[in-house]
Enzyme design. Structure first.
Site, PDB file in Angstrom:
ATOM      1  N   CYS A  95      10.346  -1.863  10.097  1.00 44.70           N
ATOM      2  CA  CYS A  95       9.674  -1.842   8.799  1.00 44.70           C
ATOM      3  C   CYS A  95       9.141  -0.442   8.519  1.00 44.70           C
ATOM      4  O   CYS A  95       8.645   0.244   9.426  1.00 44.70           O
ATOM      5  CB  CYS A  95       8.534  -2.853   8.801  1.00 44.70           C
ATOM      6  SG  CYS A  95       7.532  -2.839   7.287  1.00 44.70           S
ATOM      7  N   CYS A 177       2.795  -9.997   8.225  1.00 39.17           N
ATOM      8  CA  CYS A 177       2.362  -8.601   8.275  1.00 39.17           C
ATOM      9  C   CYS A 177       0.913  -8.572   8.749  1.00 39.17           C
ATOM     10  O   CYS A 177       0.005  -8.955   8.006  1.00 39.17           O
ATOM     11  CB  CYS A 177       2.496  -7.955   6.896  1.00 39.17           C
ATOM     12  SG  CYS A 177       1.826  -6.278   6.811  1.00 39.17           S
ATOM     13  N   GLN A 279      -8.941   0.266  -4.469  1.00 42.91           N
ATOM     14  CA  GLN A 279      -8.775   0.720  -3.094  1.00 42.91           C
ATOM     15  C   GLN A 279      -8.277  -0.436  -2.243  1.00 42.91           C
ATOM     16  O   GLN A 279      -8.788  -1.560  -2.332  1.00 42.91           O
ATOM     17  CB  GLN A 279     -10.086   1.273  -2.544  1.00 42.91           C
ATOM     18  CG  GLN A 279     -10.577   2.520  -3.257  1.00 42.91           C
ATOM     19  CD  GLN A 279      -9.720   3.751  -2.969  1.00 42.91           C
ATOM     20  OE1 GLN A 279      -8.821   3.721  -2.134  1.00 42.91           O
ATOM     21  NE2 GLN A 279     -10.002   4.844  -3.668  1.00 42.91           N
ATOM     22  N   PHE A 308     -11.441  11.443 -12.683  1.00 42.82           N
ATOM     23  CA  PHE A 308     -10.489  10.449 -12.182  1.00 42.82           C
ATOM     24  C   PHE A 308     -11.274   9.183 -11.813  1.00 42.82           C
ATOM     25  O   PHE A 308     -11.146   8.641 -10.722  1.00 42.82           O
ATOM     26  CB  PHE A 308      -9.708  10.983 -10.976  1.00 42.82           C
ATOM     27  CG  PHE A 308      -9.045  12.304 -11.202  1.00 42.82           C
ATOM     28  CD1 PHE A 308      -7.796  12.383 -11.813  1.00 42.82           C
ATOM     29  CD2 PHE A 308      -9.661  13.488 -10.817  1.00 42.82           C
ATOM     30  CE1 PHE A 308      -7.183  13.606 -12.027  1.00 42.82           C
ATOM     31  CE2 PHE A 308      -9.054  14.718 -11.035  1.00 42.82           C
ATOM     32  CZ  PHE A 308      -7.811  14.778 -11.643  1.00 42.82           C
ATOM     33  N   GLU A 329     -11.179   9.608 -17.239  1.00 41.50           N
ATOM     34  CA  GLU A 329      -9.978   8.993 -16.677  1.00 41.50           C
ATOM     35  C   GLU A 329      -8.824   9.176 -17.646  1.00 41.50           C
ATOM     36  O   GLU A 329      -9.038   9.257 -18.863  1.00 41.50           O
ATOM     37  CB  GLU A 329     -10.262   7.501 -16.417  1.00 41.50           C
ATOM     38  CG  GLU A 329      -9.077   6.632 -16.109  1.00 41.50           C
ATOM     39  CD  GLU A 329      -8.340   7.060 -14.857  1.00 41.50           C
ATOM     40  OE1 GLU A 329      -7.094   7.017 -14.879  1.00 41.50           O
ATOM     41  OE2 GLU A 329      -8.989   7.434 -13.870  1.00 41.50           O
ATOM     42  N   ASP A 377     -11.917  12.379  -7.479  1.00 36.03           N
ATOM     43  CA  ASP A 377     -11.087  11.563  -6.589  1.00 36.03           C
ATOM     44  C   ASP A 377      -9.671  11.543  -7.168  1.00 36.03           C
ATOM     45  O   ASP A 377      -9.229  10.539  -7.724  1.00 36.03           O
ATOM     46  CB  ASP A 377     -11.677  10.148  -6.502  1.00 36.03           C
ATOM     47  CG  ASP A 377     -10.898   9.247  -5.564  1.00 36.03           C
ATOM     48  OD1 ASP A 377     -10.054   9.756  -4.799  1.00 36.03           O
ATOM     49  OD2 ASP A 377     -11.121   8.015  -5.602  1.00 36.03           O
ATOM     50  N   CYS A 403      -6.677  12.272  -0.830  1.00 36.33           N
ATOM     51  CA  CYS A 403      -5.695  11.424  -0.149  1.00 36.33           C
ATOM     52  C   CYS A 403      -4.459  12.219   0.253  1.00 36.33           C
ATOM     53  O   CYS A 403      -3.442  11.646   0.634  1.00 36.33           O
ATOM     54  CB  CYS A 403      -5.297  10.232  -1.028  1.00 36.33           C
ATOM     55  SG  CYS A 403      -4.577  10.684  -2.621  1.00 36.33           S
TER      56      CYS A 403
END
Length: 448
Positions: A95, A177, A279, A308, A329, A377, A403
């Site tokens: 996977c 999973c 999230q 954001f 945003e 963010d 991220c």
């Protein structure tokens, strides 16, 4: 006139590269790459090895050769790293979802922190003044949203429900999973059973599944409408999972927000629709919001700008502490959702605006109002244009939530040039068992 020397003998033999495809080699793994592959050298050439760990001696077979590097797979491990563990999942290695299940969870977190710190040092020539422990939670059962692929084999009509194979666009049939939320794990078997013996179901391309603290969604993306009897079966799947069923014939955003997720630390509940970004890890999200409030430390006299801002995940908690908060945003739908969430929370010191943050916003009325503190963010692509406009703005503290370490390093340059220093740094293990890393940095203005 000079004459060339006569050379005797036959033509020179072309040397066969020692790292040709399918050749085998034994080497020691030196480190992990940013995506979690082992890295070693074969005749001085970098070789990336899936599922190999630093310190291990491995025999490998070359799968791809490139000018600057090779890729290889392990044939045999002669030694094992003390950090090697048995993977949680029976599908691991096939996977494409997880890539670090063979590495102890503490070693995973050390690798992720080191990865970001190394890039800060190497490319930005900067070290944080304080490095805090990572934000952590359970390493399994954490994922509350996912996209699940659906396909049907032509040769026998068998329905495949699962995730993409590692390094491939083809689907792998999944039974369970272990990183999925426990209440969502039955979705694979339930969908497979519902679609069995239903004829051609290839009009269903995938399912987006998400769950809040109250409610959630099973959203099926279809190329054309589904027959009524199949819709009945799929409704039964949604009912079994306590989710709202949506059948989508295009990629338009859903406007119907029937589910809620909570921030218990702030006594807040935020509504979200099936196409809204939330999230993926509820526990880490709460810890992240708590840490953001602690590091940014807004007072009742300060104004805060949240860029954001999404549906208000940081904006609303900030509004409970600050004098005034503005969230910006790029999505009209998310702006309306955030306004509704603020109204439900009875917060009247927060405003939301829609703006394309990849373009200049220096002259926007909301930006010219002035802010003491800024939180951003951004997506994986980063926020270079945004940061360029913030560099000379003079905010006392800027909290950057990243991220993507590469985008983070690039975005920091304008702020560092203006004298901002990295006061605090820490990672957030939002995606355990994967190489994906999220981090938080607090930048402080030189005059603050």
């Amino acid at each position: 006139m000079r004459r060339s020397r006569i050379k005797y003998g036959g033509p020179s033999k072309r040397r066969t590269p020692s790292t040709s495809i399918d050749s085998t080699h034994t080497l020691k793994v030196e480190r992990l790459s940013h995506e979690g592959r082992g890295v070693g050298l074969i005749d001085g050439k970098t070789t990336f090895i899936a599922d190999a760990l630093p310190g291990e001696e491995v025999e490998v077979r070359i799968e791809e050769t490139h000018k600057r590097y090779n890729t290889a797979r392990v044939i045999q491990r002669h030694t094992d790293s003390p950090d090697r563990v048995l993977p949680l999942c029976a599908h691991y290695g096939h996977c494409g979802g997880c890539d670090l299940q063979h590495l102890h969870i503490e070693a995973q977190r050390q690798h992720k922190s080191r990865q970001v710190l190394d890039q800060l040092q190497r490319y930005a020539n900067v070290e944080p003044e304080e490095i805090l422990p990572p934000l952590v939670a359970d390493a399994s059962g954490y994922r509350r949203s996912a996209r699940i692929g659906i396909n049907q084999r032509q040769r026998d009509g068998e329905v495949i429900v699962g995730f993409r194979r590692r390094g491939s666009n083809k689907l792998l049939d999944i039974d369970s999973c272990p990183v999925m939320d426990k209440q969502l794990q039955p979705v694979f078997a339930l969908l497979r059973e519902a679609l069995h013996d239903q004829g051609d179901v290839r009009r269903i391309t995938h399912a987006d599944i998400s769950r809040g603290d109250q409610g959630g969604y099973l959203r099926l993306r279809c190329t054309r409408g589904l027959p009524e009897h199949l819709q009945v079966r799929l409704q039964q799947v949604a009912d079994e999972l306590d989710l709202v069923l949506e059948i989508a014939l295009d990629n338009s955003a859903s406007t119907d927000a029937q589910a809620l997720y909570s921030l218990p630390g702030q006594d807040l509940s935020l509504a979200f629709a099936s196409t809204d970004f939330i999230q993926v890890n509820a526990a880490i999200n709460q810890a992240m919001v708590n840490q953001a409030l602690e590091w940014l430390a807004p007072s009742t006299e300060e104004r805060v700008l949240d860029l954001f801002s999404g549906l208000g995940n940081f904006t609303l908690p900030l509004a409970q502490k600050a004098a005034q908060v503005v969230g910006v945003e790029g999505s009209d739908t998310m702006v309306e959702r955030a306004r509704s969430n603020a109204e439900q929370a009875s917060l009247n010191n927060v405003s939301f605006y829609r703006a394309d943050l990849t373009q200049t916003f220096r002259h926007a009325p909301w930006f010219r109002e002035g802010f003491d503190l800024i939180l951003l963010d951004p997506p994986r692509t980063g926020a270079r244009e945004t940061v360029n406009q913030l560099a000379s703005y003079g905010a006392k503290r800027i909290l950057y939530i990243s991220c993507n370490p590469s985008a983070l390093v690039a975005d920091l340059a304008p702020l560092l040039e203006q004298g901002y220093r990295i006061k605090r740094f820490g990672i957030m293990d939002m995606f355990p068992q994967t190489a994906h890393v999220e981090s938080m940095l607090l930048l402080v203005h030189p005059d603050a």
